[in-house]
Design a protein around this motif. Structure first.
Motif, short mmCIF file in Angstrom:
data_model
loop_
_atom_site.label_atom_id
_atom_site.label_comp_id
_atom_site.label_asym_id
_atom_site.label_seq_id
_atom_site.Cartn_x
_atom_site.Cartn_y
_atom_site.Cartn_z
N MET A 1 0.84 -1.19 0.00
CA MET A 1 0.00 0.00 0.00
C MET A 1 0.88 1.25 0.00
O MET A 1 1.92 1.28 0.64
CB MET A 1 -0.89 0.02 1.24
N ILE A 2 0.39 2.24 -0.72
CA ILE A 2 1.12 3.51 -0.84
C ILE A 2 0.19 4.64 -0.41
O ILE A 2 -0.97 4.69 -0.81
CB ILE A 2 1.60 3.70 -2.29
N SER A 3 0.71 5.54 0.42
CA SER A 3 -0.08 6.68 0.87
C SER A 3 0.03 7.82 -0.14
O SER A 3 0.88 7.81 -1.03
CB SER A 3 0.43 7.17 2.24
N LYS A 4 -0.81 8.82 0.04
CA LYS A 4 -0.79 9.98 -0.85
C LYS A 4 0.55 10.72 -0.74
O LYS A 4 1.09 11.19 -1.73
CB LYS A 4 -1.95 10.92 -0.49
N GLU A 5 1.10 10.79 0.46
CA GLU A 5 2.38 11.46 0.68
C GLU A 5 3.51 10.71 -0.04
O GLU A 5 4.38 11.32 -0.66
CB GLU A 5 2.70 11.56 2.18
N GLU A 6 3.49 9.39 0.04
CA GLU A 6 4.51 8.59 -0.64
C GLU A 6 4.40 8.75 -2.17
O GLU A 6 5.40 8.84 -2.86
CB GLU A 6 4.39 7.11 -0.27
N ALA A 7 3.18 8.79 -2.65
CA ALA A 7 2.97 8.97 -4.09
C ALA A 7 3.49 10.33 -4.53
O ALA A 7 4.10 10.46 -5.59
CB ALA A 7 1.49 8.82 -4.43
N SER A 14 -1.74 14.63 -7.39
CA SER A 14 -2.82 14.27 -6.47
C SER A 14 -4.07 13.87 -7.25
O SER A 14 -4.84 13.01 -6.80
CB SER A 14 -3.13 15.42 -5.52
N LYS A 15 -4.25 14.46 -8.43
CA LYS A 15 -5.40 14.10 -9.27
C LYS A 15 -5.32 12.63 -9.68
O LYS A 15 -6.31 11.90 -9.60
CB LYS A 15 -5.44 14.99 -10.51
N ALA A 16 -4.14 12.19 -10.08
CA ALA A 16 -3.96 10.79 -10.48
C ALA A 16 -4.20 9.87 -9.29
O ALA A 16 -4.86 8.83 -9.42
CB ALA A 16 -2.55 10.57 -11.04
N ASP A 21 -7.67 5.89 -6.66
CA ASP A 21 -8.07 5.34 -5.35
C ASP A 21 -9.56 5.00 -5.38
O ASP A 21 -10.39 5.66 -4.80
CB ASP A 21 -7.76 6.36 -4.25
N THR A 22 -9.87 3.90 -6.08
CA THR A 22 -11.28 3.56 -6.34
C THR A 22 -12.06 3.20 -5.08
O THR A 22 -13.25 3.42 -5.02
CB THR A 22 -11.37 2.40 -7.35
N ASP A 25 -9.93 4.70 0.22
CA ASP A 25 -9.31 4.52 1.53
C ASP A 25 -8.08 5.40 1.76
O ASP A 25 -7.46 5.34 2.82
CB ASP A 25 -8.95 3.05 1.77
N GLY A 26 -7.73 6.23 0.78
CA GLY A 26 -6.58 7.12 0.94
C GLY A 26 -5.24 6.44 0.72
O GLY A 26 -4.20 7.01 0.99
N LYS A 27 -5.29 5.21 0.23
CA LYS A 27 -4.07 4.46 -0.08
C LYS A 27 -4.27 3.74 -1.40
O LYS A 27 -5.39 3.46 -1.81
CB LYS A 27 -3.78 3.44 1.02
N LEU A 28 -3.16 3.44 -2.07
CA LEU A 28 -3.25 2.71 -3.32
C LEU A 28 -2.69 1.31 -3.15
O LEU A 28 -1.57 1.14 -2.68
CB LEU A 28 -2.44 3.43 -4.42
N ASN A 29 -3.51 0.33 -3.53
CA ASN A 29 -2.99 -1.04 -3.59
C ASN A 29 -2.27 -1.20 -4.92
O ASN A 29 -2.15 -0.25 -5.70
CB ASN A 29 -4.11 -2.07 -3.39
N LYS A 30 -1.78 -2.38 -5.22
CA LYS A 30 -0.97 -2.59 -6.41
C LYS A 30 -1.72 -2.22 -7.70
O LYS A 30 -1.19 -1.49 -8.55
CB LYS A 30 -0.51 -4.05 -6.48
N SER A 31 -2.94 -2.68 -7.85
CA SER A 31 -3.68 -2.39 -9.09
C SER A 31 -4.05 -0.91 -9.17
O SER A 31 -4.03 -0.31 -10.26
CB SER A 31 -4.92 -3.27 -9.22
N GLU A 32 -4.39 -0.30 -8.04
CA GLU A 32 -4.69 1.14 -8.04
C GLU A 32 -3.44 1.95 -8.38
O GLU A 32 -3.51 2.96 -9.08
CB GLU A 32 -5.23 1.58 -6.68
N PHE A 33 -2.29 1.50 -7.88
CA PHE A 33 -1.03 2.19 -8.15
C PHE A 33 -0.70 2.16 -9.64
O PHE A 33 -0.30 3.17 -10.22
CB PHE A 33 0.11 1.57 -7.34
#
Length: 120
Positions: A1-7, A14-16, A21-22, A25-33
């Motif tokens: 999982m990746i946070s918005k700050e890490e991204a 932030s738009k991407a 982030d479908t 939850d404020g984090k991206l899993n692998k497929s969301e990333f």
């Protein structure tokens, strides 16, 4: 999982992030990333394509202006920064060209290197 700050540290917009982030939850899993990276890449490519559009709009605006019509003004754009160069007749034309360029949507900076032949 990746946070918005890490991204953001990896230059992801932030738009991407928000669009990918479908589950919200404020984090991206692998497929969301992967989706976010794709979105971010399209945004970056669009910025470079926009440069040619900006150049065309600036040239059209300069051509339409009665004071500048027929002037030989060279226009280059890089990441929204527009450089004007060439020799024109007067200080009034230099100022007009700068004002027209600054008013074009997408222009982030005007580098006015126009040189007047006559000062007025």
């Amino acid at each position: 999982m990746i946070s918005k700050e890490e991204a953001a540290e990896h230059k992801m917009s932030s738009k991407a992030f928000e669009e990918a982030d479908t589950n919200g939850d404020g984090k991206l899993n692998k497929s969301e990333f992967v989706k976010a990276e794709s979105i971010n890449e399209r945004v970056q490519v669009a910025k470079y394509v926009d440069d040619s559009v900006i150049t065309a709009k600036v040239k059209a605006g300069l051509f339409k202006h009665s004071l500048l019509k027929g002037s030989q003004i060279h226009v280059e754009t890089y990441k929204g920064a527009v450089q004007l160069s060439g020799f024109i007749d007067s200080d009034k034309q230099v100022a007009a060209a700068g004002k027209i360029t600054a008013g074009v949507e997408g222009v982030t900076k005007v580098i006015n290197n126009l040189i007047p032949k006559n000062n007025d």
